[in-house]
Design a protein around this motif. Sequence first.
Motif, PDB file in Angstrom:
ATOM      1  N   VAL A  32       0.353  -2.082  -1.751  1.00  0.00           N
ATOM      2  CA  VAL A  32      -0.489  -1.790  -2.912  1.00  0.00           C
ATOM      3  C   VAL A  32       0.031  -0.574  -3.672  1.00  0.00           C
ATOM      4  N   GLY A  33       0.999   0.138  -3.093  1.00  0.00           N
ATOM      5  CA  GLY A  33       1.641   1.222  -3.825  1.00  0.00           C
ATOM      6  C   GLY A  33       2.346   0.754  -5.084  1.00  0.00           C
ATOM      7  N   LEU A  34       2.573  -0.560  -5.197  1.00  0.00           N
ATOM      8  CA  LEU A  34       3.163  -1.106  -6.425  1.00  0.00           C
ATOM      9  C   LEU A  34       2.150  -1.172  -7.567  1.00  0.00           C
ATOM     10  N   LEU A  35       0.882  -0.892  -7.301  1.00  0.00           N
ATOM     11  CA  LEU A  35      -0.148  -1.027  -8.324  1.00  0.00           C
ATOM     12  C   LEU A  35       0.095  -0.158  -9.558  1.00  0.00           C
ATOM     13  N   PRO A  36       0.549   1.107  -9.423  1.00  0.00           N
ATOM     14  CA  PRO A  36       0.783   1.911 -10.633  1.00  0.00           C
ATOM     15  C   PRO A  36       1.759   1.264 -11.611  1.00  0.00           C
ATOM     16  N   LEU A  37       2.882   0.772 -11.098  1.00  0.00           N
ATOM     17  CA  LEU A  37       3.857   0.140 -11.982  1.00  0.00           C
ATOM     18  C   LEU A  37       3.288  -1.137 -12.594  1.00  0.00           C
ATOM     19  N   THR A  38       2.558  -1.902 -11.799  1.00  0.00           N
ATOM     20  CA  THR A  38       1.944  -3.123 -12.312  1.00  0.00           C
ATOM     21  C   THR A  38       0.928  -2.806 -13.403  1.00  0.00           C
ATOM     22  N   THR A  39       0.131  -1.760 -13.188  1.00  0.00           N
ATOM     23  CA  THR A  39      -0.862  -1.369 -14.182  1.00  0.00           C
ATOM     24  C   THR A  39      -0.201  -0.894 -15.467  1.00  0.00           C
ATOM     25  N   THR A  40       0.866  -0.112 -15.328  1.00  0.00           N
ATOM     26  CA  THR A  40       1.584   0.375 -16.510  1.00  0.00           C
ATOM     27  C   THR A  40       2.145  -0.785 -17.324  1.00  0.00           C
ATOM     28  N   THR A  41       2.668  -1.792 -16.643  1.00  0.00           N
ATOM     29  CA  THR A  41       3.213  -2.965 -17.332  1.00  0.00           C
ATOM     30  C   THR A  41       2.111  -3.709 -18.088  1.00  0.00           C
ATOM     31  N   PHE A  42       0.982  -3.934 -17.422  1.00  0.00           N
ATOM     32  CA  PHE A  42      -0.139  -4.592 -18.086  1.00  0.00           C
ATOM     33  C   PHE A  42      -0.611  -3.782 -19.291  1.00  0.00           C
ATOM     34  N   ALA A  43      -0.678  -2.456 -19.123  1.00  0.00           N
ATOM     35  CA  ALA A  43      -1.145  -1.597 -20.214  1.00  0.00           C
ATOM     36  C   ALA A  43      -0.208  -1.664 -21.411  1.00  0.00           C
TER      37      ALA A  43
END
Length: 342
Positions: free
Chosen positions: A155-166
């Motif tokens: 779940v540490g990948l969540l920041p990068l995933t969130t940034t991409t969605f944003a």
Amino acid sequence: MRTQDSATATSTIAVSATEQTVTGPPAATGRGPSGPDTPTGPAAPGPTASAPALATDPVGRGTLLAVLGVVSFSLTFPSTVWGLESFGPWSLVAVRSTLAALIAGAFLLGGRVPVPERRHWAGLAVVAGGVVVGFPLLTTLALQTSTTSHAAVVVGLLPLTTTTFAALRTGRRPSRTFWFAAVSGAVVVIAFTLQQSGGAVSRGDLYLFGALLVCAAGYTEGGRLARLMPGWQVIGWALVLCLPLMVPAAAVALAVEPVHLTAHGVIGLVWVAAGSTFFGLYVWYRGMASIGIPKASQLQLAQPLLTLFWSVFLLGETLPLAAPLAAVAVLVCIAVTQRAKS
């Protein structure tokens, strides 16, 4: 882009109103556009030598709120493991969402908060599907076969995933330095995960990757809505929106799955409902509204490391030897992303 401009203007007005309250004339009585944070009463005191610095520093205050959210989220997986001692996975998710929705509904009723405008309900549905139902369900299913520490680093990948969605949702493009640091942090997390799992991808990992996608979508939409209404109202209405679905789901799940109440199980349930689902998302969305979705999301790179600590302290799991090295690398990435232009 009009939606983003409107949201930015709203946020700017709210910040300006707060600064005027601290340095300008007396504040008017009543509720302001920013909700419960707007001072009320006959007058607001002027600046004093003892006034907290965060009162006039929205960025610092927003960072603090986002950090509180990360700390709250870091306890989610250990609390879920505790909850699974007493409840089945479907029961735990349905009951936690129901309890959180009742808490949120009580706050909304107590504050006499008006129902959101129709144009906001689609976004609230995304928040509900992502962070109220999707992420809790998928991670709970994953934790039946994965350890807390393993799930935490995935779940540490969540920041990068969130940034991409944003970036896709708002049209904003962070700088190359920001992306380089964010991707580097994600690479560290991926390498750590593969090293711990022997290079294999399990069914639990598939659940976790699915949880990343739905949660990132919910975070992004929630961060956008938090610029238009107070963050606690965003998660509050998203929870209430799920209540008609979660109540019957809880009744069915409790009737089908066995229940064995223990102290750990009850504490875990209470925390994931009141701590992670309500309080954590409340401060998290407020933090994102203040400092922006990209920078707030990168603070979450520290969440796996905090969860590793809780997994050892609360669950007695063995700390991986690679954790200290991953901690240093991830914290460096966080420092770079916080300073980079976003």
